[in-house]
Structure formats: structure tokens, C-alpha cells
Scaffold this active site. Structure first.
Site, PDB file in Angstrom:
ATOM      1  N   VAL A  93     -36.313 -47.610 -26.616  1.00 23.63           N
ATOM      2  CA  VAL A  93     -35.489 -46.894 -25.742  1.00 23.63           C
ATOM      3  C   VAL A  93     -33.969 -46.560 -26.059  1.00 23.63           C
ATOM      4  O   VAL A  93     -33.463 -45.861 -25.275  1.00 23.63           O
ATOM      5  CB  VAL A  93     -35.527 -47.741 -24.272  1.00 23.63           C
ATOM      6  CG1 VAL A  93     -36.668 -47.789 -23.718  1.00 23.63           C
ATOM      7  CG2 VAL A  93     -34.563 -49.035 -24.720  1.00 23.63           C
ATOM      8  N   ASN A  98     -35.834 -52.037 -17.894  1.00 25.71           N
ATOM      9  CA  ASN A  98     -35.778 -53.542 -17.850  1.00 25.71           C
ATOM     10  C   ASN A  98     -35.148 -53.913 -19.381  1.00 25.71           C
ATOM     11  O   ASN A  98     -34.674 -55.190 -19.589  1.00 25.71           O
ATOM     12  CB  ASN A  98     -37.020 -54.072 -17.676  1.00 25.71           C
ATOM     13  CG  ASN A  98     -37.277 -55.396 -18.077  1.00 25.71           C
ATOM     14  OD1 ASN A  98     -36.724 -56.338 -17.516  1.00 25.71           O
ATOM     15  ND2 ASN A  98     -37.936 -55.555 -19.213  1.00 25.71           N
ATOM     16  N   TYR A 124     -22.501 -59.461 -24.292  1.00 24.96           N
ATOM     17  CA  TYR A 124     -23.886 -59.277 -23.358  1.00 24.96           C
ATOM     18  C   TYR A 124     -23.184 -59.311 -21.915  1.00 24.96           C
ATOM     19  O   TYR A 124     -23.782 -58.078 -21.172  1.00 24.96           O
ATOM     20  CB  TYR A 124     -24.492 -60.461 -23.280  1.00 24.96           C
ATOM     21  CG  TYR A 124     -25.714 -60.489 -22.450  1.00 24.96           C
ATOM     22  CD1 TYR A 124     -26.891 -59.839 -22.883  1.00 24.96           C
ATOM     23  CD2 TYR A 124     -25.875 -61.479 -21.126  1.00 24.96           C
ATOM     24  CE1 TYR A 124     -27.981 -59.745 -21.869  1.00 24.96           C
ATOM     25  CE2 TYR A 124     -26.709 -61.221 -20.396  1.00 24.96           C
ATOM     26  CZ  TYR A 124     -27.820 -60.697 -20.448  1.00 24.96           C
ATOM     27  OH  TYR A 124     -29.031 -60.493 -19.586  1.00 24.96           O
ATOM     28  N   ALA A 147     -20.186 -57.898 -20.820  1.00 21.31           N
ATOM     29  CA  ALA A 147     -19.758 -56.963 -20.720  1.00 21.31           C
ATOM     30  C   ALA A 147     -20.703 -55.672 -20.471  1.00 21.31           C
ATOM     31  O   ALA A 147     -20.513 -54.830 -19.750  1.00 21.31           O
ATOM     32  CB  ALA A 147     -18.566 -56.520 -21.836  1.00 21.31           C
ATOM     33  N   LYS A 155     -23.581 -55.936 -19.266  1.00 20.94           N
ATOM     34  CA  LYS A 155     -24.518 -56.298 -18.076  1.00 20.94           C
ATOM     35  C   LYS A 155     -23.643 -55.830 -17.028  1.00 20.94           C
ATOM     36  O   LYS A 155     -24.116 -55.004 -15.976  1.00 20.94           O
ATOM     37  CB  LYS A 155     -24.990 -57.596 -17.980  1.00 20.94           C
ATOM     38  CG  LYS A 155     -26.119 -57.753 -18.891  1.00 20.94           C
ATOM     39  CD  LYS A 155     -27.415 -56.772 -18.784  1.00 20.94           C
ATOM     40  CE  LYS A 155     -28.448 -56.975 -19.495  1.00 20.94           C
ATOM     41  NZ  LYS A 155     -29.736 -56.251 -19.014  1.00 20.94           N
ATOM     42  N   ILE A 207     -33.548 -67.116 -15.721  1.00 21.70           N
ATOM     43  CA  ILE A 207     -35.005 -66.954 -15.646  1.00 21.70           C
ATOM     44  C   ILE A 207     -35.690 -67.246 -16.842  1.00 21.70           C
ATOM     45  O   ILE A 207     -35.141 -67.070 -17.829  1.00 21.70           O
ATOM     46  CB  ILE A 207     -35.040 -65.553 -15.353  1.00 21.70           C
ATOM     47  CG1 ILE A 207     -34.185 -64.815 -14.304  1.00 21.70           C
ATOM     48  CG2 ILE A 207     -36.744 -65.248 -15.207  1.00 21.70           C
ATOM     49  CD1 ILE A 207     -34.642 -65.267 -12.947  1.00 21.70           C
TER      50      ILE A 207
HETATM   51  P1  NAP Z   1     -37.920 -60.270 -23.256  1.00 22.28           P
HETATM   52  O1  NAP Z   1     -38.894 -61.317 -22.689  1.00 22.28           O
HETATM   53  O2  NAP Z   1     -37.181 -60.102 -24.469  1.00 22.28           O
HETATM   54  O3  NAP Z   1     -38.709 -58.848 -22.747  1.00 22.28           O
HETATM   55  C1  NAP Z   1     -38.154 -57.644 -23.129  1.00 22.28           C
HETATM   56  C2  NAP Z   1     -39.021 -56.665 -23.725  1.00 22.28           C
HETATM   57  O4  NAP Z   1     -38.540 -55.196 -24.145  1.00 22.28           O
HETATM   58  C3  NAP Z   1     -39.804 -57.188 -24.878  1.00 22.28           C
HETATM   59  O5  NAP Z   1     -40.967 -56.837 -25.337  1.00 22.28           O
HETATM   60  C4  NAP Z   1     -38.997 -56.500 -26.125  1.00 22.28           C
HETATM   61  O6  NAP Z   1     -39.607 -56.482 -27.454  1.00 22.28           O
HETATM   62  C5  NAP Z   1     -38.814 -55.316 -25.573  1.00 22.28           C
HETATM   63  N1  NAP Z   1     -37.686 -54.365 -26.207  1.00 22.28           N
HETATM   64  C6  NAP Z   1     -36.454 -55.188 -26.809  1.00 22.28           C
HETATM   65  N2  NAP Z   1     -35.873 -53.968 -27.245  1.00 22.28           N
HETATM   66  C7  NAP Z   1     -36.522 -52.565 -26.880  1.00 22.28           C
HETATM   67  C8  NAP Z   1     -36.337 -51.444 -27.257  1.00 22.28           C
HETATM   68  N3  NAP Z   1     -35.391 -50.980 -27.716  1.00 22.28           N
HETATM   69  N4  NAP Z   1     -36.972 -50.473 -26.732  1.00 22.28           N
HETATM   70  C9  NAP Z   1     -38.264 -50.804 -26.283  1.00 22.28           C
HETATM   71  N5  NAP Z   1     -38.543 -52.118 -25.720  1.00 22.28           N
HETATM   72  C10 NAP Z   1     -37.657 -53.214 -26.193  1.00 22.28           C
HETATM   73  O7  NAP Z   1     -36.875 -60.147 -22.034  1.00 22.28           O
HETATM   74  P2  NAP Z   1     -36.704 -60.938 -20.724  1.00 22.28           P
HETATM   75  O8  NAP Z   1     -35.947 -62.047 -20.562  1.00 22.28           O
HETATM   76  O9  NAP Z   1     -37.728 -60.689 -19.605  1.00 22.28           O
HETATM   77  O10 NAP Z   1     -35.131 -59.896 -20.137  1.00 22.28           O
HETATM   78  C11 NAP Z   1     -35.430 -58.576 -19.552  1.00 22.28           C
HETATM   79  C12 NAP Z   1     -34.212 -58.109 -18.865  1.00 22.28           C
HETATM   80  O11 NAP Z   1     -33.935 -59.023 -18.147  1.00 22.28           O
HETATM   81  C13 NAP Z   1     -33.251 -57.929 -19.918  1.00 22.28           C
HETATM   82  O12 NAP Z   1     -32.316 -56.681 -19.733  1.00 22.28           O
HETATM   83  C14 NAP Z   1     -32.346 -59.081 -19.826  1.00 22.28           C
HETATM   84  O13 NAP Z   1     -30.986 -58.783 -20.109  1.00 22.28           O
HETATM   85  C15 NAP Z   1     -32.432 -59.246 -18.289  1.00 22.28           C
HETATM   86  N6  NAP Z   1     -32.311 -60.555 -17.882  1.00 22.28           N
HETATM   87  C16 NAP Z   1     -32.713 -61.928 -18.353  1.00 22.28           C
HETATM   88  C17 NAP Z   1     -32.591 -62.912 -18.090  1.00 22.28           C
HETATM   89  C18 NAP Z   1     -33.080 -64.434 -18.219  1.00 22.28           C
HETATM   90  O14 NAP Z   1     -32.792 -65.275 -17.961  1.00 22.28           O
HETATM   91  N7  NAP Z   1     -34.164 -63.987 -18.895  1.00 22.28           N
HETATM   92  C19 NAP Z   1     -31.143 -63.206 -16.803  1.00 22.28           C
HETATM   93  C20 NAP Z   1     -30.661 -62.065 -16.520  1.00 22.28           C
HETATM   94  C21 NAP Z   1     -31.093 -60.667 -17.130  1.00 22.28           C
HETATM   95  P3  NAP Z   1     -39.252 -57.589 -28.446  1.00 22.28           P
HETATM   96  O15 NAP Z   1     -39.772 -58.845 -27.915  1.00 22.28           O
HETATM   97  O16 NAP Z   1     -40.114 -57.112 -29.567  1.00 22.28           O
HETATM   98  O17 NAP Z   1     -37.877 -57.605 -28.595  1.00 22.28           O
END
Ligand code: NAP
Length: 267
Positions: free
Chosen positions: A69, A95, A161, A163, A165, A194
Site C-alpha cells: 500500500v 488497516n 509510531y 506521531a 498515528k 489488542i
Molecule cells: P498485523 O497483525 O501486522 O496485520 C497487518 C497486516 O498488514 C499484515 O498481514 C502485514 O503483513 C500487512 N502489511 C504490512 N505492511 C503492508 C504494506 N505495506 N502493504 C500491504 N500490507 C501490509 O497488524 P495488527 O496488529 O492487526 O495491526 C493492524 C493495525 O492496527 C495497524 O495499523 C496498527 O498500527 C493498528 N493498531 C494495533 C494495535 C495492537 O495492539 N495490535 C493497537 C493500536 C493500533 P506482514 O505481516 O507481512 O507485515
């Protein structure tokens, strides 16, 4: 009647590491359970395919696409492929996000650039290329995943991160004001702690002895910081996304839903 019957949702980052459950994957599954047809986009096609298989096994419809993306040509192609396969897009769920540790003095320029590059383009580029379609149809919903870390320091130095977000909140409010006259809504979800593969990965990266991590003890420590007494699940985030995508949220735009069990009320 399912709340999203007849809608098409493009969900970015719809896969998850190691077959786990991430926010995008859970959101794609929940949107499909509410009747939406899903275009699951991820960096890695097998991860997106896995999400689609779960959706199809549950009786839903989904196609998988692979794209980065942060690359405009790939995003343009993915939007075109989604439209040619499914005919329309009604919901865009941005996402994708990455997390790197570091404070104001010890963050490296490489990490800073990576955070700005990925976290900002992950909302900017898909939105830029889906919007013309939304404008033509006079409708559409954009939901961006920010974080409560975008609001305040949470006890660990993640300055780059946090900043980026925080910027997503500002971007989303500006977007909402700009596109509202076209019947398009835009909101942000601010998850708290999460339990996802990304969250576990950063814990491993920050640990001197990853093999010794006691995940249950860590979970209890985190839960003790959370007013509702538990760490969040990707389904908590997904349920907020379903609401924002649905007509029940038809008068809601330019705002944020915090999904954090009350953490941001207390820190
Ligand atoms: P995740 O488990 O890493 O899932 C995100 C997916 O996006 C992964 O499959 C990843 O692939 C893929 N991805 C990464 N870079 C990409 C790119 N450039 N283009 C296309 N796909 C890409 O993450 P998550 O924890 O569910 O987090 C998702 C969102 O929630 C993020 O924006 C994160 O900042 C936000 N968030 C998470 C938390 C938490 O506690 N988990 C809290 C607040 C906000 P790879 O695995 O190969 O990298």
C-alpha cells in the site's frame, strides 16, 4: 437482513503473520459475516488468501489481492482489479500500519522514515485511488486505523509510531470535511492494547530473552492496566469497523471511536 448485504469492502492488511488473527483479518471476516463481499489486500498473497478461505468456509464471498500500500502503482492496480472483479467498492478499511520502538533521542532516521512512509501512505494512497469511484457514486465509507497511542504517551517510547498515528486522526478529520458533500464518510478507530501478531512481534523484538516470555503473565499485567480488565481482541476492533461501515453510522463522520477497554480514560 445482514447489515452490509450488497456492499463491497476493500480491506488493507487483511492478512496476519503466522496464521494468527490481526485487526484487518478480523475486520474482513466480520464485514463478510454482515453480508459484504470482501477484497482482502495484503503484502503477502497467501495471508490474504487464508482470510478469504475463512470467509468462504463461513458462506461469504471474498477475493484476495497482493499489493504494497506504499507503492502508488500497486495501489492503483489493486483498486482497478477490485473494481473489475467485484464491480464496486462501498467500504475502504485502511488497516495497514507498522510499529517501531524508539524515543526522541534514540529513534533512528531509518525507523522514523519507515514509520512515516508506511503509516501515512497506508491511509493516503488507497483513499486517493478509491475516492474518485466513491465521488462518482455519491457514496462511500473510509475507516482508518489509528491508535490511542496517537493521543498520548502510554508508557513506552514509541514516538515515531505515536506521531504517525496522531497524524491519521488529523488526516481523517480533514478528509471527512472535504468529502462529506459527496456523501462520503470517514472516521478513525483508535485501538488500545489488542492481542495481535504485530503486538506479540514487538514484545519479542523488545525482549532480551524471547523464549522466556511468559505470555499469560504479560496478559495479566496488561489487563491490570485496563479498566475493563482484559486485553482487547481483533474482534473488538472489527465490531467497531462494522458499525462505522453500516447505515447505523450514517450521520457519523470526521470522528474517532476508541476501542481500548477504557485505558485512555485512566492514563
Ligand atoms: P498485523 O497483525 O501486522 O496485520 C497487518 C497486516 O498488514 C499484515 O498481514 C502485514 O503483513 C500487512 N502489511 C504490512 N505492511 C503492508 C504494506 N505495506 N502493504 C500491504 N500490507 C501490509 O497488524 P495488527 O496488529 O492487526 O495491526 C493492524 C493495525 O492496527 C495497524 O495499523 C496498527 O498500527 C493498528 N493498531 C494495533 C494495535 C495492537 O495492539 N495490535 C493497537 C493500536 C493500533 P506482514 O505481516 O507481512 O507485515
Amino acid at each position: 437482513m445482514a447489515r452490509l448485504y450488497g456492499k463491497v469492502a476493500l480491506v488493507t492488511g487483511a492478512g496476519a503473520m503466522n496464521g494468527g488473527m490481526g485487526n484487518g483479518k478480523a475486520t474482513a471476516i466480520r464485514l463478510a459475516q454482515e453480508g459484504a463481499t470482501i477484497c482482502a489486500l495484503d503484502l503477502h498473497l497467501p495471508a490474504a488468501e487464508e482470510t478469504c478461505e475463512i470467509i468462504r468456509a463461513d458462506g461469504g464471498k471474498a477475493i484476495a489481492l497482493s499489493a504494497d500500500v506504499t507503492h502508488e502503482d500497486q495501489v492503483k492496480q489493486a483498486v482497478a482489479d477490485c473494481l473489475s472483479a467485484l464491480g464496486q467498492i462501498d467500504i475502504l478499511q485502511n488497516n495497514v500500519g507498522i510499529l517501531k520502538t524508539g524515543g526522541a533521542m534514540d529513534s533512528t532516521v531509518e525507523d522514523w522514515d519507515a514509520l512515516v512512509h508506511v503509516n501515512m501512505k497506508a491511509v493516503f494512497l488507497p483513499t486517493k485511488h478509491v475516492l474518485p469511484h466513491f465521488v462518482d457514486r455519491g457514496a462511500g465509507v473510509v475507516t482508518n486505523i489509528s491508535s490511542i497511542a496517537g493521543l498520548r504517551y502510554l508508557g513506552t517510547p514509541y514516538i515515531g509510531y505515536n506521531a504517525t498515528k496522531g497524524s491519521i486522526i488529523s488526516y481523517t478529520r480533514n478528509l471527512a470535511a472535504e468529502v462529506a458533500p459527496h456523501g462520503i464518510r470517514a472516521n478513525a478507530i483508535l485501538p488500545g492494547f489488542i492481542d495481535t501478531p504485530m503486538a506479540r512481534d514487538i514484545t519479542v523484538q523488545n525482549s532480551e530473552d524471547p523464549g522466556a516470555i511468559d505470555w499469560d503473565a504479560l496478559d495479566r499485567q496488561r489487563a491490570a492496566r485496563i479498566p475493563l480488565g482484559r486485553v482487547g481482541t481483533p474482534w473488538d476492533v472489527a465490531n467497531a469497523a462494522v458499525f462505522l461501515a453500516s447505515d447505523e453510522a450514517s450521520y457519523i463522520t470526521g470522528t474517532e471511536i476508541t476501542v481500548d477497554g477504557g485505558v485512555s480514560c485512566r492514563v
